[in-house]
Write a protein that holds these residues in place. Structure first.
Motif, PDB file in Angstrom:
ATOM      1  N   TYR A   1       5.387   6.759   1.542  1.00  0.00           N
ATOM      2  CA  TYR A   1       5.660   5.515   2.241  1.00  0.00           C
ATOM      3  C   TYR A   1       5.070   4.364   1.435  1.00  0.00           C
ATOM      4  O   TYR A   1       3.885   4.395   1.082  1.00  0.00           O
ATOM      5  CB  TYR A   1       5.024   5.509   3.634  1.00  0.00           C
ATOM      6  N   LYS A   2       5.870   3.348   1.162  1.00  0.00           N
ATOM      7  CA  LYS A   2       5.364   2.166   0.472  1.00  0.00           C
ATOM      8  C   LYS A   2       5.606   0.950   1.359  1.00  0.00           C
ATOM      9  O   LYS A   2       6.747   0.609   1.651  1.00  0.00           O
ATOM     10  CB  LYS A   2       6.058   1.977  -0.876  1.00  0.00           C
TER      11      LYS A   2
ATOM     12  N   VAL B   1       9.528  -1.384   4.257  1.00  0.00           N
ATOM     13  CA  VAL B   1       8.876  -0.084   4.146  1.00  0.00           C
ATOM     14  C   VAL B   1       9.831   0.844   3.417  1.00  0.00           C
ATOM     15  O   VAL B   1      10.925   1.125   3.895  1.00  0.00           O
ATOM     16  CB  VAL B   1       8.519   0.506   5.520  1.00  0.00           C
ATOM     17  N   GLU B   2       9.425   1.286   2.247  1.00  0.00           N
ATOM     18  CA  GLU B   2      10.236   2.208   1.454  1.00  0.00           C
ATOM     19  C   GLU B   2       9.751   3.632   1.697  1.00  0.00           C
ATOM     20  O   GLU B   2       8.554   3.899   1.635  1.00  0.00           O
ATOM     21  CB  GLU B   2      10.103   1.869  -0.031  1.00  0.00           C
ATOM     22  N   ILE B   3      10.689   4.532   1.980  1.00  0.00           N
ATOM     23  CA  ILE B   3      10.348   5.927   2.218  1.00  0.00           C
ATOM     24  C   ILE B   3      11.078   6.790   1.206  1.00  0.00           C
ATOM     25  O   ILE B   3      12.299   6.675   1.044  1.00  0.00           O
ATOM     26  CB  ILE B   3      10.727   6.383   3.636  1.00  0.00           C
ATOM     27  N   ARG B   4      10.317   7.657   0.520  1.00  0.00           N
ATOM     28  CA  ARG B   4      10.931   8.601  -0.409  1.00  0.00           C
ATOM     29  C   ARG B   4      10.501  10.020  -0.048  1.00  0.00           C
ATOM     30  O   ARG B   4       9.339  10.260   0.274  1.00  0.00           O
ATOM     31  CB  ARG B   4      10.498   8.316  -1.846  1.00  0.00           C
TER      32      ARG B   4
ATOM     33  N   VAL C   1       0.849  -1.185   0.000  1.00  0.00           N
ATOM     34  CA  VAL C   1       0.000   0.000   0.000  1.00  0.00           C
ATOM     35  C   VAL C   1       0.884   1.234   0.000  1.00  0.00           C
ATOM     36  O   VAL C   1       2.062   1.189   0.353  1.00  0.00           O
ATOM     37  CB  VAL C   1      -0.947   0.046   1.226  1.00  0.00           C
ATOM     38  N   ASN C   2       0.287   2.345  -0.399  1.00  0.00           N
ATOM     39  CA  ASN C   2       1.000   3.609  -0.449  1.00  0.00           C
ATOM     40  C   ASN C   2       0.328   4.626   0.460  1.00  0.00           C
ATOM     41  O   ASN C   2      -0.900   4.710   0.516  1.00  0.00           O
ATOM     42  CB  ASN C   2       1.023   4.163  -1.873  1.00  0.00           C
ATOM     43  N   LEU C   3       1.146   5.412   1.138  1.00  0.00           N
ATOM     44  CA  LEU C   3       0.667   6.508   1.943  1.00  0.00           C
ATOM     45  C   LEU C   3       1.525   7.718   1.630  1.00  0.00           C
ATOM     46  O   LEU C   3       2.757   7.615   1.514  1.00  0.00           O
ATOM     47  CB  LEU C   3       0.768   6.171   3.439  1.00  0.00           C
ATOM     48  N   TYR C   4       0.882   8.870   1.494  1.00  0.00           N
ATOM     49  CA  TYR C   4       1.587  10.100   1.163  1.00  0.00           C
ATOM     50  C   TYR C   4       1.275  11.147   2.224  1.00  0.00           C
ATOM     51  O   TYR C   4       0.168  11.209   2.742  1.00  0.00           O
ATOM     52  CB  TYR C   4       1.166  10.612  -0.217  1.00  0.00           C
TER      53      TYR C   4
END
Length: 340
Positions: A50-51, A58-61, A35-38
């Protein structure tokens, strides 16, 4: 919607930052979908993405924008776009290549509205109609309350202002539920609805909502997020205090809202669940989104610790519960949950 399933609190609660390593304790199961959170920020203008992957990563960009003060967000995952309300630039801006932009790089600006906003706070989108809640004093008279809802239509990469509605109450959070637009009444515990908003409220000038009710138990509401029949409303309490925030869970919201007479109050008992207390890290929860399938409430907390992105999974019991996810984000001002 896709589902974030976190089975215990131990892996994430009270962390200053998310971990980007695999989870070996089974807190995120291999059967989960990503899931994606912005999140946006008042203090940087950058968008944090956040992916949550199905293998526990958990990937953070951090994605750079043309703003230095960002607020409301809207994501169109089909078009790989994100739209952010810009308080610094006095407009809203749509960026492309959301998924492919690397950490630390600038998003590609695709479209922007005219520079004509005063104090924009939130955005709600229905098809090609974009509505902005503008928390500005329209007439410049501090003794009167008058804010604006600005309505734009999008054609390709052009935004055209079609309607400016002047309200006799202060606006903040707004949310489309089908064709109806709900809005919080800032500085109160009230919520209004504009039924059939696009077709019935299309003439510039003063506007009266279809209905206004109070939500018992809330001191000062700001954010609202709806999914699967449930509405989440935030309560910032005293804006100068960073520990007195809360949110309310209202299932079967439309039925309950419609059952209260205009000017009436929706009682807490039998209708609402309140989450509040020292364990929640809630002070000024200014914005919220909700994923019904994952039963997860996402919060942009503006005051506590300088700003946090919080998530509460299975919060139905209410009370003084700890967040499942607690990520420090300076100036956190808005969150948006998106399908992958």
């Amino acid at each position: 919607m896709k589902k974030l399933k976190i089975l215990t609190l131990s892996a994430f609660v009270s962390l200053g930052l998310f971990s980007c390593s695999d989870d070996d304790d089974g807190d995120i199961t291999a059967n989960d979908l990503s899931v994606n959170l912005y999140a946006s920020s008042n203090t940087s203008g950058s968008i944090t993405a956040y992916k949550f992957e199905d293998d526990g990563d958990v990937e953070i960009r951090t994605l750079l924008t043309a703003s230095t003060d960002g607020e409301g967000l809207y994501v169109d995952s089909d078009e790989d776009e994100i739209t952010q309300v810009s308080r610094s630039n006095k407009n809203f801006e749509t960026y492309d290549d959301l998924d492919s932009t690397d950490d630390g790089d600038a998003l590609e600006l695709e479209a922007g509205s005219p520079v004509e906003l005063g104090s924009p706070r939130d955005i709600a989108v229905r098809n090609n109609v974009y509505v902005i809640a503008d928390n500005m004093d329209v007439d410049g008279d501090d003794t009167t309350i008058d804010n604006r809802l600005l309505v734009y239509t999008r054609s390709a990469n052009t935004y055209t202002l079609t309607t400016v509605l002047t309200t006799d109450f202060a606006v903040w959070g707004i949310e489309f539920v089908d064709n109806n637009l709900y809005a919080v009444v800032d500085n109160t515990n009230d919520v209004v609805v504009f039924n059939n908003f696009v077709t019935e409220f299309n003439v510039t000038g003063p506007v009266v909502p279809s209905k206004r009710i109070s939500i018992e138990g809330i001191g000062r509401t700001h954010g609202l997020g709806f999914d699967g029949g449930t509405m989440i409303l935030t309560d910032i309490g005293d804006a100068t205090v960073d520990t007195d925030g809360a949110f309310h869970i209202i299932t079967n919201f439309e039925t309950k809202f419609n059952g209260v007479e205009n000017g009436g109050t929706l009682a807490v008992s039998g209708n609402q669940v309140r989450v509040a207390g020292s364990n929640t890290f809630l002070g000024n929860p200014v914005n919220v989104d909700y994923d019904a399938e994952g039963n997860t409430v996402y919060i942009a907390e503006r005051a506590n610790g300088g700003g946090r992105v919080l998530a509460f999974v299975d919060a139905d019991a209410g009370g003084n519960i700890a967040p499942t996810i607690n990520n420090t984000l300076n100036g956190a001002s808005s969150v948006y949950y998106s399908e992958d």
